[in-house]
Design a protein around this motif. Structure first.
Motif, PDB file in Angstrom:
ATOM      1  N   LYS A   1       0.813  -1.220   0.000  1.00 25.31           N
ATOM      2  CA  LYS A   1       0.000   0.000   0.000  1.00 25.31           C
ATOM      3  C   LYS A   1       0.849   1.274   0.000  1.00 25.31           C
ATOM      4  CE  LYS A   1      -2.415  -1.497   3.564  1.00 25.31           C
ATOM      5  NZ  LYS A   1      -3.402  -1.547   4.683  1.00 25.31           N
ATOM      6  N   LYS A   2       2.058   1.208   0.589  1.00 25.74           N
ATOM      7  CA  LYS A   2       2.817   2.431   0.817  1.00 25.74           C
ATOM      8  C   LYS A   2       4.063   2.584  -0.055  1.00 25.74           C
ATOM      9  CE  LYS A   2       3.642   3.166   5.181  1.00 25.74           C
ATOM     10  NZ  LYS A   2       3.980   2.898   6.596  1.00 25.74           N
ATOM     11  N   ASN A   3       4.654   1.477  -0.494  1.00 24.18           N
ATOM     12  CA  ASN A   3       5.929   1.558  -1.205  1.00 24.18           C
ATOM     13  C   ASN A   3       5.770   1.970  -2.662  1.00 24.18           C
ATOM     14  OD1 ASN A   3       7.051   0.737   1.169  1.00 24.18           O
ATOM     15  ND2 ASN A   3       7.982  -1.131   0.389  1.00 24.18           N
ATOM     16  N   ALA A   4       6.881   2.345  -3.264  1.00 25.06           N
ATOM     17  CA  ALA A   4       6.909   2.711  -4.681  1.00 25.06           C
ATOM     18  C   ALA A   4       8.238   2.246  -5.267  1.00 25.06           C
ATOM     19  CB  ALA A   4       6.752   4.226  -4.848  1.00 25.06           C
TER      20      ALA A   4
ATOM     21  N   ALA B   1      -6.416  -5.497   1.832  1.00 24.43           N
ATOM     22  CA  ALA B   1      -5.347  -4.722   1.188  1.00 24.43           C
ATOM     23  C   ALA B   1      -5.609  -4.614  -0.311  1.00 24.43           C
ATOM     24  CB  ALA B   1      -3.993  -5.377   1.448  1.00 24.43           C
ATOM     25  N   TYR B   2      -6.093  -5.704  -0.912  1.00 28.38           N
ATOM     26  CA  TYR B   2      -6.423  -5.684  -2.341  1.00 28.38           C
ATOM     27  C   TYR B   2      -7.562  -4.703  -2.602  1.00 28.38           C
ATOM     28  CZ  TYR B   2      -8.491  -7.062  -6.791  1.00 28.38           C
ATOM     29  OH  TYR B   2      -9.021  -7.033  -8.067  1.00 28.38           O
ATOM     30  N   ALA B   3      -8.624  -4.760  -1.791  1.00 19.11           N
ATOM     31  CA  ALA B   3      -9.780  -3.880  -1.984  1.00 19.11           C
ATOM     32  C   ALA B   3      -9.397  -2.416  -1.823  1.00 19.11           C
ATOM     33  CB  ALA B   3     -10.882  -4.248  -0.993  1.00 19.11           C
ATOM     34  N   GLU B   4      -8.540  -2.144  -0.840  1.00 17.71           N
ATOM     35  CA  GLU B   4      -8.112  -0.762  -0.603  1.00 17.71           C
ATOM     36  C   GLU B   4      -7.252  -0.246  -1.755  1.00 17.71           C
ATOM     37  OE1 GLU B   4      -5.864   1.821   2.908  1.00 17.71           O
ATOM     38  OE2 GLU B   4      -6.471  -0.257   3.268  1.00 17.71           O
ATOM     39  N   ALA B   5      -6.338  -1.087  -2.243  1.00 12.56           N
ATOM     40  CA  ALA B   5      -5.488  -0.683  -3.377  1.00 12.56           C
ATOM     41  C   ALA B   5      -6.341  -0.450  -4.626  1.00 12.56           C
ATOM     42  CB  ALA B   5      -4.438  -1.753  -3.648  1.00 12.56           C
ATOM     43  N   PHE B   6      -7.352  -1.296  -4.814  1.00  8.90           N
ATOM     44  CA  PHE B   6      -8.244  -1.150  -5.963  1.00  8.90           C
ATOM     45  C   PHE B   6      -9.014   0.165  -5.868  1.00  8.90           C
ATOM     46  CE2 PHE B   6     -12.145  -1.736  -8.366  1.00  8.90           C
ATOM     47  CZ  PHE B   6     -11.698  -2.357  -9.529  1.00  8.90           C
ATOM     48  N   ALA B   7      -9.522   0.479  -4.669  1.00 11.45           N
ATOM     49  CA  ALA B   7     -10.284   1.709  -4.472  1.00 11.45           C
ATOM     50  C   ALA B   7      -9.417   2.944  -4.675  1.00 11.45           C
ATOM     51  CB  ALA B   7     -10.894   1.722  -3.069  1.00 11.45           C
TER      52      ALA B   7
ATOM     53  N   LYS C   1      -4.414   2.060  -7.311  1.00  9.89           N
ATOM     54  CA  LYS C   1      -2.995   1.695  -7.357  1.00  9.89           C
ATOM     55  C   LYS C   1      -2.845   0.440  -8.212  1.00  9.89           C
ATOM     56  CE  LYS C   1      -1.964   3.779  -2.863  1.00  9.89           C
ATOM     57  NZ  LYS C   1      -1.482   3.556  -1.481  1.00  9.89           N
ATOM     58  N   THR C   2      -2.739   0.638  -9.502  1.00 10.16           N
ATOM     59  CA  THR C   2      -2.806  -0.478 -10.447  1.00 10.16           C
ATOM     60  C   THR C   2      -1.681  -1.496 -10.276  1.00 10.16           C
ATOM     61  OG1 THR C   2      -1.640   0.893 -12.073  1.00 10.16           O
ATOM     62  CG2 THR C   2      -4.050   0.880 -12.175  1.00 10.16           C
ATOM     63  N   THR C   3      -0.466  -1.028  -9.968  1.00 14.13           N
ATOM     64  CA  THR C   3       0.659  -1.962  -9.798  1.00 14.13           C
ATOM     65  C   THR C   3       0.416  -2.875  -8.605  1.00 14.13           C
ATOM     66  OG1 THR C   3       2.187  -0.325 -10.737  1.00 14.13           O
ATOM     67  CG2 THR C   3       3.144  -2.151  -9.501  1.00 14.13           C
TER      68      THR C   3
ATOM     69  N   VAL D   1      -2.469  -3.530  -7.202  1.00  8.03           N
ATOM     70  CA  VAL D   1      -3.647  -4.353  -7.494  1.00  8.03           C
ATOM     71  C   VAL D   1      -3.234  -5.592  -8.283  1.00  8.03           C
ATOM     72  CG1 VAL D   1      -5.804  -4.489  -8.812  1.00  8.03           C
ATOM     73  CG2 VAL D   1      -5.350  -2.514  -7.357  1.00  8.03           C
ATOM     74  N   GLY D   2      -2.381  -5.384  -9.278  1.00 11.87           N
ATOM     75  CA  GLY D   2      -1.940  -6.503 -10.113  1.00 11.87           C
ATOM     76  C   GLY D   2      -1.181  -7.556  -9.323  1.00 11.87           C
ATOM     77  N   GLY D   3      -0.267  -7.111  -8.465  1.00  9.61           N
ATOM     78  CA  GLY D   3       0.518  -8.046  -7.667  1.00  9.61           C
ATOM     79  C   GLY D   3      -0.319  -8.796  -6.647  1.00  9.61           C
ATOM     80  N   LEU D   4      -1.218  -8.074  -5.968  1.00  7.78           N
ATOM     81  CA  LEU D   4      -2.080  -8.698  -4.965  1.00  7.78           C
ATOM     82  C   LEU D   4      -3.086  -9.648  -5.617  1.00  7.78           C
ATOM     83  CD1 LEU D   4      -2.652  -5.582  -2.698  1.00  7.78           C
ATOM     84  CD2 LEU D   4      -1.536  -7.700  -1.983  1.00  7.78           C
ATOM     85  N   LYS D   5      -3.592  -9.257  -6.775  1.00  5.57           N
ATOM     86  CA  LYS D   5      -4.546 -10.118  -7.485  1.00  5.57           C
ATOM     87  C   LYS D   5      -3.883 -11.437  -7.875  1.00  5.57           C
ATOM     88  CE  LYS D   5      -7.577 -10.271 -11.538  1.00  5.57           C
ATOM     89  NZ  LYS D   5      -8.071  -9.533 -12.724  1.00  5.57           N
ATOM     90  N   SER D   6      -2.653 -11.359  -8.343  1.00  3.44           N
ATOM     91  CA  SER D   6      -1.924 -12.558  -8.732  1.00  3.44           C
ATOM     92  C   SER D   6      -1.774 -13.518  -7.551  1.00  3.44           C
ATOM     93  CB  SER D   6      -0.541 -12.179  -9.280  1.00  3.44           C
ATOM     94  OG  SER D   6       0.230 -13.318  -9.554  1.00  3.44           O
TER      95      SER D   6
END
Length: 439
Positions: free
Chosen positions: A211-214, A247-253, A256-258, A260-265
């Motif tokens: 959620k926080k890193n880049a 965490a996935y739902a929050e990133a999606f909302a 944060k596409t990157t 979302v992609g990693g968590l979805k996988s």
């Protein structure tokens, strides 16, 4: 097979039984200056025990938080589930006194016995602070309580030099965000075989990183999520699985596409989309429960607890499943109280909320949350909360709930029989299973 372990520090210099006076006991406080020792001894010898203990506790709390900060403020925030904490924050601002004792025990800075004594000292201070607020002049700290508190603070904290804490896990945590682990990395096997405490903490570290890193740190975190989450998923309890889904739902909302992609996988690998909440309504309940913890752990808790409990009640009796672990724990903390009793108004409201929860939800808590709910388990060491617990088990007929965890089953049976020795034995077993060490 190697595993992560909580580092066990040596205690401070043992205070001999012959050291009975404040001056003799204070001699062993390695972290106190000569001036500090003189002020504490002077207060004790003058009979100003409350003044002396408050001064002593200020020094103890500061020293404890300083030792905790050595592992990284960000990690402490992750351990407490505070996602908005970063390394630049002041440890004094993000950790309450009660939380510092809990963290110190979890990281092995203090032993469970020393932690229990520190909690008792803190409860003693908060109890008499509340009496002062009520303008009561009929009760005061006696000499034996003051001496016990002095010994507890020096033995657990002030009598020891600075220590290294949880070094092995700190190094592992840095690797989670600083490099990408492969499936055959020995550290992956190490995590699989480690006590549940480290699995829970690893999930927190990885979800906060997502959620926080880049940049590169985010890429490493997402790669490790896809290696470690599948590796430990069968071992994870419901609360941690919901944490991944949330965490996935929050990133999606947040778009944060990157992330979302990693968590979805990762979720696809473990068929974990059943744990993704449909909305973020649960976050409102979680924040309301965290406000209860802050009031319960703080000074004048008996006065401050009713408001946040009422606020949680206003949100509705249908608590979203992802919020159940936090809400259950908060309500039980209020219902069980501490060694000095309960906040009557808050207890009544909390029990009313607990009565709205179905047998299925109680089964969910007892099977999936209680085994690692150290806040509630630790309360069973105190006489008054223990009696409240036994009454609660009877009032809610919890012994009839279907229990899968053998240690929890033993705890509920002993509670129903009101066998205090067996309750404490079962509680100790749960703590050992969680930390992977002797309690």
């Amino acid at each position: 097979m190697s595993e992560l372990v909580i580092w066990q520090p040596e205690s401070g210099e043992l205070i001999p039984a012959s050291a009975k006076t404040p001056s003799e006991i204070s001699h062993y406080a390695a972290q106190l200056s000569v001036r500090d020792k003189k002020q504490i001894v002077s207060a004790f010898e003058s009979g100003h025990f409350e003044m002396g203990i408050n001064y002593l506790w200020g020094k103890t709390s500061t020293a404890l938080k300083k030792e905790l900060s050595a592992v990284g403020v960000g990690l402490l925030g992750e351990m407490l589930g505070k996602a908005d904490v970063d390394e630049d924050d002041d440890v004094e601002d993000i950790i309450t006194t009660k939380e510092s004792i809990i963290l110190a025990e979890e990281l092995g800075i203090v032993s469970p016995t020393d932690a229990m004594r520190l909690k008792h000292t803190y409860e003693l201070i908060t109890h008499f602070s509340r009496l002062e607020l009520e303008e009561s002049d009929f009760e005061e700290i006696d000499e034996s309580e003051a001496i016990s508190s002095l010994k507890a603070c020096i033995k657990a904290v002030l009598g020891r030099p600075k220590v290294e804490v949880a070094k092995k896990f700190v190094e592992f945590r840095e690797a989670l965000e600083g490099e990408s682990l492969s499936e055959n990395d020995p550290r992956v096997d190490m995590l699989r075989s480690s006590p549940y405490f480290f699995n829970k903490l690893t999930v927190s570290v990885l979800m906060n990183a997502a959620k926080k890193n880049a940049g590169a740190n985010l890429e490493h975190a997402l790669a490790n999520i896809n290696v470690l989450i599948p590796a430990i998923w069968p071992k994870l309890r419901e609360s941690e699985k919901w944490q991944v889904g949330h965490a996935y739902a929050e990133a999606f909302a947040d778009g944060k596409t990157t992330s979302v992609g990693g968590l979805k996988s990762a979720l696809l690998k473990v068929r974990g989309f059943d744990y993704v909440p449909e909305n973020l309504r649960s976050e409102t309940f979680i924040k309301a429960a965290e406000a209860i913890f802050r009031a319960h752990d703080g000074l004048n808790n008996f006065y401050n607890e009713p408001a946040p409990v009422k606020n949680l009640a206003k949100l509705g009796s249908t608590i979203p499943t992802p919020a159940l672990p936090t809400c259950f724990s908060a309500l039980l903390c209020v219902t069980l109280g501490n060694g000095y009793g309960v906040s009557w108004a808050a207890e009544s409201e909390a029990k009313s909320l607990l009565k709205t929860l179905s047998t299925d939800r109680w089964a969910y808590y007892l099977n999936n949350v209680l085994p690692s709910d150290t806040r509630v388990l630790d309360k069973l060491d105190s006489s008054k909360p223990l009696k409240k617990w036994m009454h609660l088990v009877d009032d809610f007929d919890l012994n009839s709930v279907e229990i899968k965890n053998p240690s929890v089953s033993r705890l509920m049976k002993a509670s129903s029989e009101k066998n205090e020795a067996r309750i404490l034995s079962a509680k100790k077993k749960l703590i050992e299973e969680y930390y992977g060490k002797n309690a």
